[in-house]
Design a protein around this motif. Structure first.
Motif, PDB file in Angstrom:
ATOM      1  N   CYS A   1       0.813  -1.252   0.022  1.00 33.41           N
ATOM      2  CA  CYS A   1       0.082   0.041   0.113  1.00 33.41           C
ATOM      3  C   CYS A   1       0.572   1.220  -0.068  1.00 33.41           C
ATOM      4  O   CYS A   1       0.205   2.259  -0.544  1.00 33.41           O
ATOM      5  CB  CYS A   1      -0.952   0.080   1.031  1.00 33.41           C
ATOM      6  N   CYS A   2       1.990   1.298   0.700  1.00 39.20           N
ATOM      7  CA  CYS A   2       2.783   2.487   0.343  1.00 39.20           C
ATOM      8  C   CYS A   2       3.084   3.054  -0.959  1.00 39.20           C
ATOM      9  O   CYS A   2       3.454   4.195  -1.172  1.00 39.20           O
ATOM     10  CB  CYS A   2       4.062   2.235   1.341  1.00 39.20           C
TER      11      CYS A   2
ATOM     12  N   CYS B   1       6.186  -1.161   7.334  1.00 41.87           N
ATOM     13  CA  CYS B   1       6.584  -2.457   7.047  1.00 41.87           C
ATOM     14  C   CYS B   1       8.033  -2.314   6.675  1.00 41.87           C
ATOM     15  O   CYS B   1       8.761  -3.608   6.703  1.00 41.87           O
ATOM     16  CB  CYS B   1       5.570  -2.760   5.766  1.00 41.87           C
TER      17      CYS B   1
HETATM   18  S1  SF4 Z   1       3.743   0.732   6.202  1.00 34.89           S
HETATM   19 FE1  SF4 Z   1       3.046  -1.232   5.575  1.00 34.89          FE
HETATM   20  S2  SF4 Z   1       0.737  -1.426   6.101  1.00 34.89           S
HETATM   21 FE2  SF4 Z   1       1.204   0.650   6.164  1.00 34.89          FE
HETATM   22  S3  SF4 Z   1       0.842   1.717   4.316  1.00 34.89           S
HETATM   23 FE3  SF4 Z   1       2.900   1.051   4.044  1.00 34.89          FE
HETATM   24  S4  SF4 Z   1       3.109  -1.060   3.140  1.00 34.89           S
HETATM   25 FE4  SF4 Z   1       0.958  -0.363   3.818  1.00 34.89          FE
END
Ligand code: SF4
Lengths: 146, 196
Positions: free
Chosen positions: B72-73, B138
């Motif tokens: 998602c990032c 993450c």
């Molecule tokens: S840190 Fe991890 S869970 Fe949070 S938005 Fe980024 S990829 Fe997604």
């Protein structure tokens, strides 16, 4: 909207064809005995009027005392659907017949259930882990994992 | 009355006039150009600087990121790259699909162990010098999935990380801040010592 057929109605129809093969039936689903799963699945697919030609989803559930596999069937021809279920009671070697021969869509989904719950699908042409890597220990979706 | 006598505008005008005349008297000669001994041709074409300064300037103003966006990032990275935040301001708008064209890996997302060998290989295929920004919780530590059976608890388990940008996900401003920190780090590098 797709019409969800009653498990009870279908159970009555199946009982005539395969006596003693339905374990439980309710309005929303139909639980069949594991050893007759393939026959019944083929019957549901090929019988005129039912024509379940499309397998929407296969999923696995761990109920501790048994594993249940849920098949969501749809007929594109008649626009109706049915939830078919089967159970296996062994924790060490749970196994069910594979429905890949009837619906190709089951291929990856049965592999996923095998990967995460450890249920073997007998007759699957390529039963190996799909999301985790070869050599991973255990099946992480089991309730007693960790 | 007295005050006006001393600080009258006439008095100020006189002081100013004297100062200007003195400056004119002192400024009759042209201040020599330190490059005056060069002929015109050389004068226009030579610029003196240090090799480090030029190299680091070139490296930090044309950092091309490689595609490594497993979760998602990535969406915050996409926003950062698009017109509102616009990383082409830093010469970064070309996101390369080939690691051989890239200098920077922005690790935008959760990494699973199954995917880890591919990410490591992409990093190894990038040409030196190369940098890594760990973007998001993450990438830093595995984030909310840190104790999962399938998630790598931080990219620094498999590749060296230069800058960590916290957040879940970090806003584009935070990522740009991280990019600016990396620029600073790159500016301190030297070819003689090899590192920073
Ligand atoms: S840190 Fe991890 S869970 Fe949070 S938005 Fe980024 S990829 Fe997604």
């Amino acid at each position: 909207m797709t019409l969800a057929l009653s498990g009870k109605d279908i159970a009555r129809q199946i009982e005539k064809q395969f006596p003693g093969c339905v374990a439980e039936s309710a309005a929303e689903s139909l639980l069949v005995k594991a050893e007759s799963l393939l026959e019944i699945a083929a019957y549901l697919k090929n019988t005129p009027g039912l024509d379940f030609d499309y397998l929407t989803a296969v999923s696995g559930v761990d109920y501790f005392d048994c594993f249940e596999v849920v098949y969501h069937l749809t007929s594109l021809k008649h626009n109706h659907s049915l939830v078919l279920k089967a159970r296996c009671y062994s924790r060490d070697n749970p196994a069910l017949p594979s429905v890949v021969g009837l619906w190709r869509a089951a291929d990856f989904q049965e592999r996923e259930i095998y990967d995460l719950l450890g249920i073997s699908f007998e007759g699957h042409p390529n039963l190996k882990r799909i999301a985790l890597w070869d050599g991973f220990e255990g099946h992480p979706l089991r309730k007693d994992f960790l | 009355m007295e005050i006006e006598e001393v600080y009258s505008s006439r008095e100020l005008d006189k002081v100013e006039g004297r100062a200007i005349n003195e400056l004119i008297a002192r400024s009759q000669q042209i201040i020599p150009d330190p490059d005056g001994w060069l002929d015109e041709e050389l004068d226009r074409n030579i610029l003196l600087t240090s090799v480090d300064a030029v190299l680091n300037w070139a490296r930090r103003t044309s950092m091309w990121p490689v595609v490594c966006f497993p979760a998602c990032c990535a969406f915050e990275f996409i926003t950062t790259a698009a017109s509102r935040f616009d990383i082409s301001r830093f010469g970064m708008e070309i996101v390369r699909a080939s690691p051989r064209h890239a200098d920077l890996m922005i690790t935008a997302g959760t990494l699973t162990w199954k995917m880890a060998p591919q990410v490591k290989r992409i990093y190894e295929q990038m040409a030196e010098p190369k940098w890594v920004i760990a973007m998001g919780a993450c990438a830093i530590s595995g984030g909310i999935f840190a104790s999962s059976y399938s998630v790598v608890p931080g990219y620094n388990r498999i590749i060296p990380v230069d800058v960590y940008v916290p957040g879940c996900p970090p806003r584009p401003e935070a990522l740009i801040h991280g990019i600016r920190m990396l620029h600073k780090k790159v500016s301190r590098a030297s070819i003689t010592t090899g590192g920073e």
